[in-house]
Design an enzyme around this catalytic site. Sequence first.
Site, PDB file in Angstrom:
ATOM      1  N   ASP A   1       6.210   2.834   4.829  1.00  0.00           N
ATOM      2  CA  ASP A   1       5.352   2.908   3.650  1.00  0.00           C
ATOM      3  C   ASP A   1       4.354   4.041   3.892  1.00  0.00           C
ATOM      4  O   ASP A   1       4.313   4.629   4.982  1.00  0.00           O
ATOM      5  CB  ASP A   1       4.671   1.562   3.383  1.00  0.00           C
ATOM      6  CG  ASP A   1       3.676   1.188   4.467  1.00  0.00           C
ATOM      7  OD1 ASP A   1       3.494   1.970   5.413  1.00  0.00           O
ATOM      8  OD2 ASP A   1       3.093   0.102   4.377  1.00  0.00           O
ATOM      9  N   SER A   2       3.555   4.334   2.889  1.00  0.00           N
ATOM     10  CA  SER A   2       2.683   5.508   2.991  1.00  0.00           C
ATOM     11  C   SER A   2       1.339   5.176   3.621  1.00  0.00           C
ATOM     12  O   SER A   2       0.548   6.075   3.882  1.00  0.00           O
ATOM     13  CB  SER A   2       2.442   6.069   1.597  1.00  0.00           C
ATOM     14  OG  SER A   2       1.701   5.128   0.836  1.00  0.00           O
ATOM     15  N   GLY A   3       1.072   3.897   3.827  1.00  0.00           N
ATOM     16  CA  GLY A   3      -0.227   3.498   4.343  1.00  0.00           C
ATOM     17  C   GLY A   3      -1.179   3.065   3.255  1.00  0.00           C
ATOM     18  O   GLY A   3      -2.159   2.370   3.509  1.00  0.00           O
ATOM     19  N   GLY A   4      -0.867   3.453   2.020  1.00  0.00           N
ATOM     20  CA  GLY A   4      -1.771   3.141   0.916  1.00  0.00           C
ATOM     21  C   GLY A   4      -2.007   1.648   0.741  1.00  0.00           C
ATOM     22  O   GLY A   4      -3.151   1.196   0.696  1.00  0.00           O
TER      23      GLY A   4
ATOM     24  N   ASP B   1       0.406   6.474  -2.784  1.00  0.00           N
ATOM     25  CA  ASP B   1       0.061   6.009  -4.130  1.00  0.00           C
ATOM     26  C   ASP B   1      -1.123   5.069  -4.059  1.00  0.00           C
ATOM     27  O   ASP B   1      -1.548   4.666  -2.977  1.00  0.00           O
ATOM     28  CB  ASP B   1       1.256   5.282  -4.763  1.00  0.00           C
ATOM     29  CG  ASP B   1       1.639   4.017  -3.997  1.00  0.00           C
ATOM     30  OD1 ASP B   1       1.280   3.911  -2.794  1.00  0.00           O
ATOM     31  OD2 ASP B   1       2.307   3.142  -4.565  1.00  0.00           O
TER      32      ASP B   1
ATOM     33  N   GLN C   1       4.136   3.241 -10.770  1.00  0.00           N
ATOM     34  CA  GLN C   1       3.034   2.285 -10.889  1.00  0.00           C
ATOM     35  C   GLN C   1       2.858   1.927 -12.365  1.00  0.00           C
ATOM     36  O   GLN C   1       3.800   2.086 -13.137  1.00  0.00           O
ATOM     37  CB  GLN C   1       1.752   2.861 -10.268  1.00  0.00           C
ATOM     38  CG  GLN C   1       1.788   2.952  -8.736  1.00  0.00           C
ATOM     39  CD  GLN C   1       1.740   1.584  -8.053  1.00  0.00           C
ATOM     40  OE1 GLN C   1       1.464   0.551  -8.677  1.00  0.00           O
ATOM     41  NE2 GLN C   1       2.072   1.575  -6.755  1.00  0.00           N
TER      42      GLN C   1
ATOM     43  N   ASP D   1      12.065  -5.045   0.423  1.00  0.00           N
ATOM     44  CA  ASP D   1      11.434  -5.426   1.681  1.00  0.00           C
ATOM     45  C   ASP D   1      10.417  -6.496   1.359  1.00  0.00           C
ATOM     46  O   ASP D   1       9.905  -6.562   0.225  1.00  0.00           O
ATOM     47  CB  ASP D   1      10.704  -4.245   2.337  1.00  0.00           C
ATOM     48  CG  ASP D   1       9.329  -4.035   1.720  1.00  0.00           C
ATOM     49  OD1 ASP D   1       9.263  -3.526   0.586  1.00  0.00           O
ATOM     50  OD2 ASP D   1       8.321  -4.418   2.337  1.00  0.00           O
TER      51      ASP D   1
ATOM     52  N   HIS E   1      16.559 -16.881  11.906  1.00  0.00           N
ATOM     53  CA  HIS E   1      17.253 -17.582  10.822  1.00  0.00           C
ATOM     54  C   HIS E   1      16.949 -16.964   9.463  1.00  0.00           C
ATOM     55  O   HIS E   1      17.861 -16.657   8.688  1.00  0.00           O
ATOM     56  CB  HIS E   1      16.890 -19.064  10.778  1.00  0.00           C
ATOM     57  CG  HIS E   1      17.287 -19.668   9.471  1.00  0.00           C
ATOM     58  ND1 HIS E   1      18.557 -20.119   9.209  1.00  0.00           N
ATOM     59  CD2 HIS E   1      16.619 -19.765   8.288  1.00  0.00           C
ATOM     60  CE1 HIS E   1      18.648 -20.484   7.948  1.00  0.00           C
ATOM     61  NE2 HIS E   1      17.479 -20.289   7.365  1.00  0.00           N
TER      62      HIS E   1
END
Lengths: 376, 376
Positions: free
Chosen positions: A92-95, A146, A194, A271, A340
Amino acid sequence: MHFDLKHTDSKTKARAGELHTDHGVIETPIFMPVGTAGTVKGVHQHELKDDIAAQIILGNTYHLFLRPGLEVIEGAGGLHKFNGWDRPILTDSGGYQVYSLSGARKITEEGVKFQSHHDGSYHFFTPERAIDIQRTIGADIIMAFDECTPYPCDYNYAKRSMHMTHRWLQRCMNQMNATESKYGYDQVLFPIVQGSTYKDLRTESAETIASHNAFGNAIGGLSVGEPDEDLYEMTDLVCGILPTEKPRYLMGVGTPQNLLECIAMGVDMFDCVMPTRNARHGLIFTSEGTMNMKNEKWANDFTPLDPNGTSYVDSFYTKAYVRHLIKSKEYLGAQITSIHNLAFYLALVKEARVRILNGTFSAWKDEMIPKLGRRL
Amino acid sequence: MHFDLKHTDSKTKARAGELHTDHGVIETPIFMPVGTAGTVKGVHQHELKDDIAAQIILGNTYHLFLRPGLEVIEGAGGLHKFNGWDRPILTDSGGYQVYSLSGARKITEEGVKFQSHHDGSYHFFTPERAIDIQRTIGADIIMAFDECTPYPCDYNYAKRSMHMTHRWLQRCMNQMNATESKYGYDQVLFPIVQGSTYKDLRTESAETIASHNAFGNAIGGLSVGEPDEDLYEMTDLVCGILPTEKPRYLMGVGTPQNLLECIAMGVDMFDCVMPTRNARHGLIFTSEGTMNMKNEKWANDFTPLDPNGTSYVDSFYTKAYVRHLIKSKEYLGAQITSIHNLAFYLALVKEARVRILNGTFSAWKDEMIPKLGRRL
């Protein structure tokens, strides 16, 4: 890198594809286990491969940037070399983490200033910096920087934020073009749609993102507390606009039911921390419904953890033993339930793919949804 | 069940043997990983077999009695069935934990009244009850109910306590004789030598214990804070009195150096929480010395965790990655270091056995001891 759309379901919009990367082929639809700090919590790398059949995992830029830090990851030769996972990685971008974890943060047109949740130190992420960091981490798939708006979100804020995200995307793309892959293998950028839960904003954002002709496209800002109806309405709307020949990634989603419903709308990649986080709390997902392993009802149940499960833990360990481990807060409890749940998620999307390819997806989904929602 | 003494070293008193149980053969000298609550913390059962090469594990009666409780374990058909470990299991008698963990406890000639550390509930262990509980847990090797005196210990208290432990032993043996194996396989009793750090008491206790002609004999009340010289002096003294043809188990010991020194005195069996507890704190043992994985010096060390290690984790994971995991308090850090430390302990006693059998034990030990004590 390239994406091959193999088949689209005739009754739904579900798709089966192949995403070819320099670290191997990902068969879509796919679920990507979250490896926040360069490790999928409680799971060995060979278990991800052998017991879970994961094809790609996530890393979180915010976490990896703060710890172990870029110097260490670059010194190792990238995250694949650092943690020994040689299949694809998406970052991910960290945003998202900056917004959800940081106490003090300030968003401006230039970027986001934030404080580390470890030591309170100040850092500044810009779209350009987010690209550079992900290049250095060595992600196969890099996410655009973003702003992920909360739910509910004021219309005007959502609109302004979306436009800034679009301007940030252009800066991300410029930075991608101005820089090279760090470690010799391909790295591609996914922009993010978005627009909160507003149809006109989502439409505008999806059209803008589609116009950039990126390798793949993501849908962000969902699974942040909105009702499932909103999640589905926005996802369906956006999937109708994003190009069909490119992979679509719905970020942070979700329950097994969410996965099947959104696969039916044409989503290819997912995810979510749910399978691993819930596992650590003793909550497991099965093809017959969910189970709270803390419940007294499992105390004397010496049958296998999940007779329909695909991983060895499902047949080797019993419900009673797993309940005991979870109640006792033993590491092994979370280790078993994590394997599991992830194996279940991966088996579910694999089955979905088989059903899409053989034309039985729609009927199978209708049969599965009510079962998945049961509490055992 | 039977014990075959295969060879005794000519230069030391080290021995190589085979302990035959209904759950398989244990090659001695052996280290037994501690599985307090029916799980060796952070380690899957197949990892114990495949990656660590454990031949026998421990269970703690006190912990298992309180959670999951005897009804569950008996319902499963014993601990082997409950946790899926099909090799031998030894249980302690519960005495040690009652003394060390319980807040309120009262020792009388009849037994020990204590409060659960979970919920404060009251329970009463007697020698007879300790045998019954261990029969129900299904231990292959059952330990006598004793009082483990603290260090330092007043002479008169140590003497009175030792005599009570001897009287309790007779009650344990009577109860063993009055009851049968619970699940069809042999269960044997090991009595325990006490006497604190007093030579005359240790001599008297060892002679008393030896006279009972039990299947094997244990040395308790050591590794409770006394200096290594006392540990070695008492162990050597007691080993000189205990019968040679029976296995000798030194309880709760210890460091790798302790193991080699005590093997040289004729000890055959060891257990200790040190390899797993230290692992969770990021401390690992190697053939070249100990390493604190939290140290900054490993931050950029991308070499394998332990190039001389016998487990796959030693070559697959790097020092820098393990340091990152330990610093980040990630499950996987403790999982890796636990496998490493246990595999190292098992490899150490295996090598000791090879050296005993080929006559090079003494020279090898002298070479290893200084290396094992180094801090890397």
